[in-house]
Scaffold this active site. Sequence first.
Site, PDB file in Angstrom:
ATOM      1  N   SER A 272      -9.860  14.883  -2.499  1.00  0.00           N
ATOM      2  CA  SER A 272     -10.282  13.394  -2.623  1.00  0.00           C
ATOM      3  C   SER A 272     -11.820  13.462  -2.561  1.00  0.00           C
ATOM      4  CB  SER A 272      -9.626  12.503  -1.758  1.00  0.00           C
ATOM      5  OG  SER A 272     -10.438  11.208  -1.977  1.00  0.00           O
TER       6      SER A 272
ATOM      7  N   TYR B  78      -7.013   9.919   6.862  1.00  0.00           N
ATOM      8  CA  TYR B  78      -6.770  10.178   5.432  1.00  0.00           C
ATOM      9  C   TYR B  78      -8.008  11.151   4.965  1.00  0.00           C
ATOM     10  CZ  TYR B  78      -6.391   9.711   0.295  1.00  0.00           C
ATOM     11  OH  TYR B  78      -6.161  10.251  -1.109  1.00  0.00           O
TER      12      TYR B  78
HETATM   13  P1  NDP Z   1       1.309   7.507  -4.316  1.00  0.00           P
HETATM   14  O1  NDP Z   1       1.593   6.758  -3.090  1.00  0.00           O
HETATM   15  O2  NDP Z   1       1.705   6.834  -5.374  1.00  0.00           O
HETATM   16  O3  NDP Z   1       2.623   8.747  -4.280  1.00  0.00           O
HETATM   17  C1  NDP Z   1       2.647   9.594  -3.114  1.00  0.00           C
HETATM   18  C2  NDP Z   1       3.814  10.466  -3.108  1.00  0.00           C
HETATM   19  O4  NDP Z   1       4.027  11.130  -1.783  1.00  0.00           O
HETATM   20  C3  NDP Z   1       5.174   9.507  -3.259  1.00  0.00           C
HETATM   21  O5  NDP Z   1       6.196  10.239  -4.278  1.00  0.00           O
HETATM   22  C4  NDP Z   1       5.699   9.592  -1.932  1.00  0.00           C
HETATM   23  O6  NDP Z   1       7.090   9.449  -1.781  1.00  0.00           O
HETATM   24  C5  NDP Z   1       5.355  10.932  -1.259  1.00  0.00           C
HETATM   25  N1  NDP Z   1       5.323  10.884   0.014  1.00  0.00           N
HETATM   26  C6  NDP Z   1       4.578  10.109   0.922  1.00  0.00           C
HETATM   27  N2  NDP Z   1       5.062  10.270   2.239  1.00  0.00           N
HETATM   28  C7  NDP Z   1       5.973  11.422   2.208  1.00  0.00           C
HETATM   29  C8  NDP Z   1       6.738  12.046   3.281  1.00  0.00           C
HETATM   30  N3  NDP Z   1       6.362  11.769   4.317  1.00  0.00           N
HETATM   31  N4  NDP Z   1       7.422  13.229   2.681  1.00  0.00           N
HETATM   32  C9  NDP Z   1       7.658  13.432   1.221  1.00  0.00           C
HETATM   33  N5  NDP Z   1       6.878  12.818   0.399  1.00  0.00           N
HETATM   34  C10 NDP Z   1       6.145  11.714   0.841  1.00  0.00           C
HETATM   35  O7  NDP Z   1       0.174   8.412  -4.335  1.00  0.00           O
HETATM   36  P2  NDP Z   1      -0.577   8.864  -5.556  1.00  0.00           P
HETATM   37  O8  NDP Z   1       0.083   9.217  -6.748  1.00  0.00           O
HETATM   38  O9  NDP Z   1      -1.779   7.958  -5.956  1.00  0.00           O
HETATM   39  O10 NDP Z   1      -1.468  10.158  -4.930  1.00  0.00           O
HETATM   40  C11 NDP Z   1      -1.010  11.519  -5.306  1.00  0.00           C
HETATM   41  C12 NDP Z   1      -2.252  12.583  -4.450  1.00  0.00           C
HETATM   42  O11 NDP Z   1      -3.293  12.485  -5.316  1.00  0.00           O
HETATM   43  C13 NDP Z   1      -2.410  12.126  -3.246  1.00  0.00           C
HETATM   44  O12 NDP Z   1      -2.458  13.415  -2.404  1.00  0.00           O
HETATM   45  C14 NDP Z   1      -3.680  11.538  -3.137  1.00  0.00           C
HETATM   46  O13 NDP Z   1      -4.258  11.607  -1.463  1.00  0.00           O
HETATM   47  C15 NDP Z   1      -4.510  12.010  -4.165  1.00  0.00           C
HETATM   48  N6  NDP Z   1      -5.483  11.051  -4.586  1.00  0.00           N
HETATM   49  C16 NDP Z   1      -5.067   9.945  -5.235  1.00  0.00           C
HETATM   50  C17 NDP Z   1      -6.013   9.055  -5.937  1.00  0.00           C
HETATM   51  C18 NDP Z   1      -5.723   7.916  -6.563  1.00  0.00           C
HETATM   52  O14 NDP Z   1      -6.677   7.157  -6.985  1.00  0.00           O
HETATM   53  N7  NDP Z   1      -4.354   7.630  -6.781  1.00  0.00           N
HETATM   54  C19 NDP Z   1      -7.584   9.443  -5.619  1.00  0.00           C
HETATM   55  C20 NDP Z   1      -7.754  10.605  -5.027  1.00  0.00           C
HETATM   56  C21 NDP Z   1      -6.600  11.345  -4.598  1.00  0.00           C
HETATM   57  P3  NDP Z   1       7.911   8.071  -1.487  1.00  0.00           P
HETATM   58  O15 NDP Z   1       7.355   7.428  -2.669  1.00  0.00           O
HETATM   59  O16 NDP Z   1       9.363   8.285  -1.509  1.00  0.00           O
HETATM   60  O17 NDP Z   1       7.320   7.516  -0.184  1.00  0.00           O
END
Ligand code: NDP
Length: 247
Positions: A153, A166
Amino acid sequence: MFNYSAPAQLLKDKTILVTGAGDGIGRAAAITYAQAGATVILLGKTVQKLESVYDEIEALGAPKAAILPLNLESATEQNYIEMTNIIDAEFGVLDGLLHNASILGMRTPLENYDLVTWEQVMRVNASAPFYMTQALLPLLHLSSCASIVFTSSSVGVKGKAYWGAYGVSKFAIQGMMEILADELENTSNVRSNCINPGATRTAMRAAAYPGEQPESNPTPEQIMPLYLYLMGEDSAAENGRTFNAQD
Ligand code: NDP
């Protein structure tokens, strides 16, 4: 947007694990990889969400996916060993690993940051990708051209106020990718790179920026060209680099 046009069936016969495959960017990546011919292992916390992705992949007529429920906050060494044994028994090899799951934690000054939340965020975002990579490397080494993709990120490249655990976890991910890439360089068929997705329309983005219009950011589906590039063999020579999905 990253400019890459994937050939049809780019990922045919490949087995790829996606963490956080039930929602947001991970969901889009899992479906995109399956459409490109991969057998995708859907790892995540909420089984219902994983089942919905599984059904969508089946409805598309893509290779049948596999569901691997795992809570990365509480997972133990034994869980990672069992996960590896299941993948070994079912597929015998792993060609791709997308470390995508992460949690936001709290947006607050470090001075006030809650210690329990700190541990949760560091465990899911930084320790889990390490534990999982270590457990799965033996299966990745069996692939002729394996790719590990971490998710960084912009707040893990330049420290910014109130991003707390984070931001620190994303600096850790960047470092982990670089160390691993250096260790694997010239000694294996496993490469390691980072994707910075950039602002993307997901639940996490909405939680981090509640005042923003969601439509002002691209959808997860729109940023998939880079996700395809780094999993397919066109990127075989890339190692130790960080790519921006929206550049
Ligand atoms: P979301 O919050 O939409 O999705 C996150 C996913 O991670 C979900 O499927 C969630 O599962 C899973 N997850 C969270 N906690 C756990 C856990 N304890 N065990 C297993 N799975 C888990 O996030 P994004 O899609 O936005 O982000 C995806 C990646 O991209 C991340 O690494 C984020 O940091 C990075 N990112 C995103 C940006 C953005 O603008 N969206 C910008 C920069 C980086 P569940 O729904 O079941 O909790």
